[in-house]
Design a protein around this motif. Structure first.
Motif, PDB file in Angstrom:
ATOM      1  N   ILE A  70      31.047  30.512  36.779  1.00 34.09           N
ATOM      2  CA  ILE A  70      30.689  31.868  37.207  1.00 34.09           C
ATOM      3  C   ILE A  70      31.706  32.872  36.671  1.00 34.09           C
ATOM      4  CG2 ILE A  70      30.504  33.396  39.222  1.00 34.09           C
ATOM      5  CD1 ILE A  70      29.379  30.905  40.748  1.00 34.09           C
ATOM      6  N   LEU A  71      32.970  32.500  36.683  1.00 36.63           N
ATOM      7  CA  LEU A  71      34.034  33.423  36.292  1.00 36.63           C
ATOM      8  C   LEU A  71      34.291  33.504  34.791  1.00 36.63           C
ATOM      9  CD1 LEU A  71      36.606  32.580  39.105  1.00 36.63           C
ATOM     10  CD2 LEU A  71      35.153  34.622  38.942  1.00 36.63           C
ATOM     11  N   GLU A  72      34.104  32.425  34.056  1.00 38.49           N
ATOM     12  CA  GLU A  72      34.480  32.385  32.644  1.00 38.49           C
ATOM     13  C   GLU A  72      33.863  33.461  31.756  1.00 38.49           C
ATOM     14  OE1 GLU A  72      33.956  28.229  31.591  1.00 38.49           O
ATOM     15  OE2 GLU A  72      36.146  27.975  31.607  1.00 38.49           O
ATOM     16  N   PRO A  73      32.644  33.931  31.995  1.00 35.30           N
ATOM     17  CA  PRO A  73      32.135  35.004  31.142  1.00 35.30           C
ATOM     18  C   PRO A  73      32.887  36.328  31.308  1.00 35.30           C
ATOM     19  CG  PRO A  73      30.321  33.871  32.234  1.00 35.30           C
ATOM     20  CD  PRO A  73      31.592  33.390  32.875  1.00 35.30           C
ATOM     21  N   VAL A  74      33.693  36.439  32.351  1.00 35.62           N
ATOM     22  CA  VAL A  74      34.358  37.702  32.683  1.00 35.62           C
ATOM     23  C   VAL A  74      35.882  37.592  32.656  1.00 35.62           C
ATOM     24  CG1 VAL A  74      34.604  39.425  34.532  1.00 35.62           C
ATOM     25  CG2 VAL A  74      32.389  38.358  34.108  1.00 35.62           C
ATOM     26  N   VAL A  75      36.400  36.413  32.964  1.00 34.56           N
ATOM     27  CA  VAL A  75      37.837  36.226  33.187  1.00 34.56           C
ATOM     28  C   VAL A  75      38.393  35.179  32.232  1.00 34.56           C
ATOM     29  CG1 VAL A  75      39.548  35.584  34.932  1.00 34.56           C
ATOM     30  CG2 VAL A  75      37.467  36.760  35.629  1.00 34.56           C
ATOM     31  N   THR A  76      39.633  35.399  31.773  1.00 34.31           N
ATOM     32  CA  THR A  76      40.331  34.420  30.947  1.00 34.31           C
ATOM     33  C   THR A  76      41.690  34.128  31.574  1.00 34.31           C
ATOM     34  OG1 THR A  76      40.879  33.858  28.644  1.00 34.31           O
ATOM     35  CG2 THR A  76      41.416  36.099  29.358  1.00 34.31           C
ATOM     36  N   GLN A  77      42.454  33.259  30.957  1.00 37.89           N
ATOM     37  CA  GLN A  77      43.767  32.916  31.484  1.00 37.89           C
ATOM     38  C   GLN A  77      44.748  34.078  31.272  1.00 37.89           C
ATOM     39  OE1 GLN A  77      44.065  30.523  33.377  1.00 37.89           O
ATOM     40  NE2 GLN A  77      42.427  29.147  32.795  1.00 37.89           N
ATOM     41  N   PRO A  78      45.681  34.285  32.150  1.00 35.66           N
ATOM     42  CA  PRO A  78      46.014  33.444  33.290  1.00 35.66           C
ATOM     43  C   PRO A  78      45.221  33.776  34.564  1.00 35.66           C
ATOM     44  CG  PRO A  78      47.671  35.138  33.083  1.00 35.66           C
ATOM     45  CD  PRO A  78      46.709  35.321  31.930  1.00 35.66           C
ATOM     46  N   LEU A  79      44.432  34.849  34.544  1.00 32.14           N
ATOM     47  CA  LEU A  79      43.727  35.270  35.752  1.00 32.14           C
ATOM     48  C   LEU A  79      42.726  34.220  36.231  1.00 32.14           C
ATOM     49  CD1 LEU A  79      43.299  37.390  37.943  1.00 32.14           C
ATOM     50  CD2 LEU A  79      41.666  38.524  36.425  1.00 32.14           C
ATOM     51  N   LEU A  80      42.097  33.507  35.326  1.00 31.22           N
ATOM     52  CA  LEU A  80      41.080  32.533  35.725  1.00 31.22           C
ATOM     53  C   LEU A  80      41.655  31.510  36.702  1.00 31.22           C
ATOM     54  CD1 LEU A  80      38.233  31.364  35.541  1.00 31.22           C
ATOM     55  CD2 LEU A  80      38.960  30.133  33.490  1.00 31.22           C
ATOM     56  N   ASP A  81      42.760  30.881  36.343  1.00 30.47           N
ATOM     57  CA  ASP A  81      43.355  29.889  37.250  1.00 30.47           C
ATOM     58  C   ASP A  81      43.876  30.540  38.523  1.00 30.47           C
ATOM     59  OD1 ASP A  81      42.743  27.743  35.643  1.00 30.47           O
ATOM     60  OD2 ASP A  81      44.747  27.571  34.768  1.00 30.47           O
ATOM     61  N   THR A  82      44.428  31.741  38.411  1.00 34.38           N
ATOM     62  CA  THR A  82      44.915  32.458  39.593  1.00 34.38           C
ATOM     63  C   THR A  82      43.780  32.711  40.573  1.00 34.38           C
ATOM     64  OG1 THR A  82      46.627  33.542  38.269  1.00 34.38           O
ATOM     65  CG2 THR A  82      46.085  34.553  40.387  1.00 34.38           C
ATOM     66  N   TRP A 158      35.141  40.901  25.616  1.00 32.18           N
ATOM     67  CA  TRP A 158      36.358  41.188  26.367  1.00 32.18           C
ATOM     68  C   TRP A 158      36.360  40.386  27.661  1.00 32.18           C
ATOM     69  CZ3 TRP A 158      40.355  43.888  24.473  1.00 32.18           C
ATOM     70  CH2 TRP A 158      40.130  44.726  23.382  1.00 32.18           C
ATOM     71  N   ARG A 159      37.525  39.925  28.085  1.00 31.69           N
ATOM     72  CA  ARG A 159      37.702  39.236  29.357  1.00 31.69           C
ATOM     73  C   ARG A 159      38.919  39.826  30.060  1.00 31.69           C
ATOM     74  NH1 ARG A 159      34.281  37.250  26.547  1.00 31.69           N
ATOM     75  NH2 ARG A 159      33.374  35.182  26.564  1.00 31.69           N
ATOM     76  N   VAL A 160      38.890  39.802  31.379  1.00 34.10           N
ATOM     77  CA  VAL A 160      40.031  40.258  32.164  1.00 34.10           C
ATOM     78  C   VAL A 160      41.043  39.115  32.193  1.00 34.10           C
ATOM     79  CG1 VAL A 160      40.820  41.226  34.347  1.00 34.10           C
ATOM     80  CG2 VAL A 160      38.465  41.626  33.595  1.00 34.10           C
ATOM     81  N   ALA A 161      42.278  39.397  31.771  1.00 39.17           N
ATOM     82  CA  ALA A 161      43.311  38.372  31.689  1.00 39.17           C
ATOM     83  C   ALA A 161      44.301  38.450  32.849  1.00 39.17           C
ATOM     84  CB  ALA A 161      44.072  38.492  30.366  1.00 39.17           C
ATOM     85  N   LYS A 162      44.446  39.621  33.416  1.00 41.70           N
ATOM     86  CA  LYS A 162      45.432  39.792  34.479  1.00 41.70           C
ATOM     87  C   LYS A 162      45.100  41.058  35.253  1.00 41.70           C
ATOM     88  CE  LYS A 162      50.408  39.931  35.157  1.00 41.70           C
ATOM     89  NZ  LYS A 162      51.724  40.028  34.531  1.00 41.70           N
ATOM     90  N   VAL A 163      45.335  41.016  36.555  1.00 41.40           N
ATOM     91  CA  VAL A 163      45.205  42.204  37.390  1.00 41.40           C
ATOM     92  C   VAL A 163      46.410  42.227  38.319  1.00 41.40           C
ATOM     93  CG1 VAL A 163      43.818  43.458  39.084  1.00 41.40           C
ATOM     94  CG2 VAL A 163      42.677  42.088  37.336  1.00 41.40           C
ATOM     95  N   ASP A 164      47.139  43.328  38.285  1.00 43.33           N
ATOM     96  CA  ASP A 164      48.299  43.492  39.150  1.00 43.33           C
ATOM     97  C   ASP A 164      48.094  44.694  40.056  1.00 43.33           C
ATOM     98  OD1 ASP A 164      50.032  41.406  38.223  1.00 43.33           O
ATOM     99  OD2 ASP A 164      50.382  42.586  36.419  1.00 43.33           O
ATOM    100  N   GLN A 165      48.624  44.592  41.250  1.00 50.08           N
ATOM    101  CA  GLN A 165      48.596  45.690  42.191  1.00 50.08           C
ATOM    102  C   GLN A 165      50.004  46.259  42.290  1.00 50.08           C
ATOM    103  OE1 GLN A 165      46.811  44.872  46.017  1.00 50.08           O
ATOM    104  NE2 GLN A 165      48.049  46.434  47.006  1.00 50.08           N
TER     105      GLN A 165
END
Length: 174
Positions: A70-82, A158-165
Motif C-alpha cells: 500500500i505504501l510503496e507507490p508513495v513512500v521510499t526509504q528511510p520513511l517506508l520502514d519508519t 516521486w516518493r516521500v523519503a522523509k518527513v520531519d516535524q
C-alpha cells in the motif's frame, strides 16, 4: 519516535495529529488503486505529498502483510520502514489515527532527483483513537511545521523519503 506515515506519519511519530478519517472495523483486502499523479515538477511533489495522507491510514488499517504494498507507490526509504514500524507500534498499543490534517504547503524546492517542501499543517481535527471503541485519545495542533523530502525513483515517479516535524510552530499566513 519521529514521523511515521502521513497519517501514521504524524500520529505514530509525534503522537499528535493525524490524517484521514476511516472506520476502525473494515480492513482492506488488497492494496488500493493509487490515485493517478502528475509526473512533473511542483504539481507532482504536491500530489504525492497529499497521497501520503490518503494511503497512510489505509496501510494502518490493513493486515501487516499488505502494508508495504500500500505504501510503496508513495513512500521510499528511510520513511517506508519508519512508517511500517510506527504503524506496528501504534496498533500494538490498540490505537489508530483519525481525522485528516489541513495542508498548507509552501517553499517547494526541486533539485534534480530530490525535492523538499514545507507544510504548516493544521492537525487539530485528527489524532489517535482507541481501535476498539473509536474514542479519541489525542489530538493534533494547528501550526505544525513539517518538512518533507522526496526522491525521484528509477521509474520516474516521486516518493516521500522523509518527513520531519519541527519543534517551532508555524503560521499558514506567513
Amino acid at each position: 519516535m519521529l514521523l511515521t506515515a502521513a497519517s501514521a506519519v504524524v500520529a505514530c511519530q509525534s503522537g499528535g495529529s493525524s490524517p484521514e478519517p476511516a472506520s476502525t472495523a473494515a480492513l482492506p483486502s488488497a492494496a488500493p488503486t493509487p490515485t493517478p499523479q502528475p509526473t512533473r515538477g511542483k504539481d507532482a511533489i504536491l500530489a504525492i505529498y497529499r497521497e501520503l495522507y490518503r494511503v497512510g491510514p489505509q496501510a494502518e488499517r490493513a493486515l501487516a502483510e499488505q502494508r508495504r504494498a500500500i505504501l510503496e507507490p508513495v513512500v521510499t526509504q528511510p520513511l517506508l520502514d519508519t512508517m511500517l514500524k510506527g504503524i506496528e507500534a501504534l496498533r500494538a498499543r490498540g490505537r489508530v489515527t483519525y481525522g485528516y490534517p489541513i495542508l498548507h504547503t509552501f517553499d517547494v524546492q526541486i533539485r534534480g532527483t530530490s525535492a523538499v517542501l514545507h507544510d504548516c499543517q493544521d492537525g487539530s481535527k485528527g489524532g489517535q483513537a482507541d481501535y476498539r471503541t473509536g474514542k479519541h485519545l489525542t489530538h493534533g495542533m494547528p501550526g505544525t511545521h513539517m518538512i518533507a523530502a522526496f526522491a525521484k525513483e528509477a521509474d520516474g515517479g516521486w516518493r516521500v523519503a522523509k518527513v520531519d516535524q519541527l519543534d517551532t510552530p508555524c503560521s499558514p499566513d506567513t
